[in-house]
Enzyme design. Structure first.
Site, mmCIF file in Angstrom:
data_model
loop_
_atom_site.group_PDB
_atom_site.id
_atom_site.type_symbol
_atom_site.label_atom_id
_atom_site.label_comp_id
_atom_site.label_asym_id
_atom_site.label_seq_id
_atom_site.Cartn_x
_atom_site.Cartn_y
_atom_site.Cartn_z
ATOM 1 N N CYS A 136 0.822 -1.202 0.000
ATOM 2 C CA CYS A 136 0.000 0.000 0.000
ATOM 3 C C CYS A 136 0.861 1.259 0.000
ATOM 4 O O CYS A 136 1.586 1.516 -0.957
ATOM 5 C CB CYS A 136 -0.995 -0.050 1.153
ATOM 6 S SG CYS A 136 -2.396 1.071 0.956
ATOM 7 N N HIS A 137 0.850 2.068 1.058
ATOM 8 C CA HIS A 137 1.737 3.225 1.144
ATOM 9 C C HIS A 137 3.109 2.854 1.689
ATOM 10 O O HIS A 137 4.012 3.698 1.728
ATOM 11 C CB HIS A 137 1.132 4.325 2.027
ATOM 12 C CG HIS A 137 -0.007 5.064 1.388
ATOM 13 N ND1 HIS A 137 -1.331 4.707 1.584
ATOM 14 C CD2 HIS A 137 -0.028 6.136 0.557
ATOM 15 C CE1 HIS A 137 -2.120 5.534 0.911
ATOM 16 N NE2 HIS A 137 -1.361 6.413 0.273
ATOM 17 N N GLU A 167 -5.472 7.205 -4.557
ATOM 18 C CA GLU A 167 -5.255 8.422 -3.765
ATOM 19 C C GLU A 167 -6.339 9.450 -4.067
ATOM 20 O O GLU A 167 -6.853 10.131 -3.171
ATOM 21 C CB GLU A 167 -3.872 8.997 -4.054
ATOM 22 C CG GLU A 167 -3.284 9.834 -2.945
ATOM 23 C CD GLU A 167 -2.912 9.033 -1.708
ATOM 24 O OE1 GLU A 167 -3.741 9.024 -0.763
ATOM 25 O OE2 GLU A 167 -1.820 8.450 -1.667
#
Length: 232
Positions: A136-137, A167
Site C-alpha cells: 500500500c503506502h 489516492e
C-alpha cells in the site's frame, strides 16, 4: 540461493497526522497483521520497528475487529508488547534480519521516504541477499533507497503500490506530500496497477510488493513462500 532464516523486520510509521490538516493517521493495522499471520503460519519470526521507535500510532480507521486476524493480534500480548516497544529504525542492525517489510497507512508518506535509517537498513538487507517487501503506502520507504552502485533499488523493478487513482478516490491527492506511484516511477520503477482496491501482489526477484489493504495477506503469503523456498 540459500539464506539463513533470520527474523523479518516489520516497519511502521511514527507519523500520526496528515501534514498540516490535523487529520489523525498512523499505520494501517491489517497491512501489518495480515502479513504477520502468513509469516507465523510458516514458522517465521518477526520484530517490529518504527521510524522513531517506541509506541507507534495506529490509524483509528483501521481498527476493524470484525477482521479476525486484526482481532487476534490486537488481543495478543506478545504482539502488543512488541508494538509498544518498537525498535528505532536508525538503531536496527541489518545483519540480524533476512527481510525488511514496510506496512502502509497514510502516515508513511511523511516519514518513510526521507528516513536515512530506512534507506541504510533496506540497502544492507537487500545487498546481503535478503528480501525487501512493502504494501500500500509502505513502498514510500523504497522511493529514495539507493544501492552501492548509486542506482535506485526500484529502478527497473516491477512493483505494486497505492495508485494515484486510489489516492484520488480517498480525496488525499492534495494532502499527501507526493504521489507514491509517480515518485516510484520517477526513480525507474515499473509500476503495475490493478483496478482500485483489487488485490495486486507483484514479486520481482527479492522485491515483493502489494497495492492496497486487500493485498496484504497475499504479500505475506508470497514473502513466506519465498523465504521458506530460499532456505531449502
Amino acid at each position: 540461493m540459500n539464506i539463513v532464516l533470520k527474523p523479518v523486520l516489520c516497519v511502521v510509521t511514527s507519523n500520526d497526522v496528515k501534514g498540516s490538516t490535523g487529520i489523525p493517521t498512523g499505520f494501517w493495522l491489517s497491512e501489518l497483521t495480515h502479513v504477520l499471520d502468513q509469516l507465523e503460519k510458516m514458522g517465521l519470526q518477526y520484530e517490529l520497528a518504527s521510524v522513531k521507535g517506541g509506541d507507534p500510532p495506529i490509524d483509528k480507521d483501521s481498527l476493524d475487529m470484525s477482521d479476525s486476524v486484526n482481532e487476534h493480534y490486537f488481543n495478543d500480548e506478545k504482539f502488543q508488547q512488541k508494538l509498544k516497544n518498537t525498535i528505532k529504525i536508525d538503531d536496527a542492525d541489518a545483519s540480524r534480519y533476512s527481510t525488511i517489510f514496510f506496512a502502509g497507512g497514510h502516515g508513511t508518506m511523511w516519514d518513510f521516504a526521507d528516513s536515512e535509517g530506512i534507506q541504510r537498513v533496506t540497502k544492507e538487507i537487500y545487498e546481503n541477499g535478503g528480501f525487501v517487501s512493502a504494501v500500500c503506502h509502505g513502498p514510500a520507504a523504497l522511493v529514495n533507497v539507493t544501492l552501492s552502485d548509486d542506482t535506485y533499488l526500484v529502478d527497473g523493478k516491477k512493483l505494486a503500490a497505492f495508485t494515484n487513482d486510489e489516492e484520488a478516490e480517498v480525496q488525499a491527492t492534495d494532502i499527501v506530500p507526493f504521489l507514491l506511484e509517480t515518485a516510484l516511477t520517477d526513480h525507474g520503477a515499473l509500476h503495475h496497477a490493478a483496478s482500485n482496491w483489487a488485490k495486486n501482489v507483484i514479486a520481482d526477484g527479492r522485491l515483493i510488493t502489494g497495492q492496497n489493504p486487500a493485498s496484504a495477506g497475499g504479500v505475506g503469503e508470497e514473502l513466506a513462500k519465498q523465504l521458506t523456498n530460499s532456505n531449502k
